[in-house]
Write a protein that holds these residues in place. Sequence first.
Motif, short mmCIF file in Angstrom:
data_model
loop_
_atom_site.label_atom_id
_atom_site.label_comp_id
_atom_site.label_asym_id
_atom_site.label_seq_id
_atom_site.Cartn_x
_atom_site.Cartn_y
_atom_site.Cartn_z
N PHE A 1 -4.19 -0.47 -3.79
CA PHE A 1 -3.78 0.71 -3.02
C PHE A 1 -4.23 0.59 -1.57
O PHE A 1 -3.47 0.93 -0.66
CB PHE A 1 -4.34 1.99 -3.67
N GLU A 2 -5.44 0.09 -1.34
CA GLU A 2 -5.92 -0.08 0.03
C GLU A 2 -5.03 -1.05 0.81
O GLU A 2 -4.69 -0.81 1.96
CB GLU A 2 -7.37 -0.57 0.06
N GLU A 3 -4.64 -2.13 0.16
CA GLU A 3 -3.76 -3.11 0.79
C GLU A 3 -2.40 -2.48 1.11
O GLU A 3 -1.84 -2.69 2.18
CB GLU A 3 -3.59 -4.31 -0.14
N TYR A 4 -1.89 -1.69 0.19
CA TYR A 4 -0.62 -0.99 0.39
C TYR A 4 -0.68 -0.11 1.64
O TYR A 4 0.25 -0.10 2.46
CB TYR A 4 -0.30 -0.16 -0.85
N LEU A 5 -1.76 0.63 1.80
CA LEU A 5 -1.89 1.55 2.93
C LEU A 5 -1.93 0.84 4.28
O LEU A 5 -1.68 1.47 5.31
CB LEU A 5 -3.14 2.43 2.77
N THR A 6 -2.22 -0.46 4.30
CA THR A 6 -2.29 -1.20 5.57
C THR A 6 -0.98 -1.90 5.92
O THR A 6 -0.92 -2.57 6.95
CB THR A 6 -3.43 -2.24 5.53
#
Length: 176
Positions: free
Chosen positions: A53-58
């Motif tokens: 999810f963190e990767e998605y947000l970037t």
Amino acid sequence: MGSRYENVAATAIRPYRPADHRAGRRLWAELAEQHRELYEDPTFGGTDPGAAFEEYLTRLDLSGVWVAERGDAGVVGLVGLIMDGRDGRVEPVVVTARLRGQGIGRALLDQVAEEARRRGLARLTVKPQSRNVEALRCLRGAGYDVLSAIELTVELRPRSGARRDPIELHGQQFHT
């Protein structure tokens, strides 16, 4: 007995906020778990499936994220809009398992479509998993009725479990 969509009125669709991070991560992990079940792949998403999810947000092409929030349950759904020139892609659409089938996914899809229209996009696409019949029905009901792409896979290792019924496309049988 009430309508299957009676709880949609109690659901607010709004832009994602940093305070929604924990719920977004939990929903992302639920999505990974569903993928694990659909494709009998216990390794999908790794040991911490919510971490993606963190990767998605970037992502640089991520143009917006909206959440479905219910006063009694908090954030229960998530949808994102990925930009690709004058087109948009919905990625992901996820509703917590216990509340699926109540119109929340449809409300999220309506929100992202409204935003895409507001931005003047030419089209909006989504790539559901072929085995996710529930998602396919929801998407079809939300107006996604043009089959625009096909992705095929060859299994290089034997799969455990029985195959599902094949589907036919242009006279050819395919497994899902």
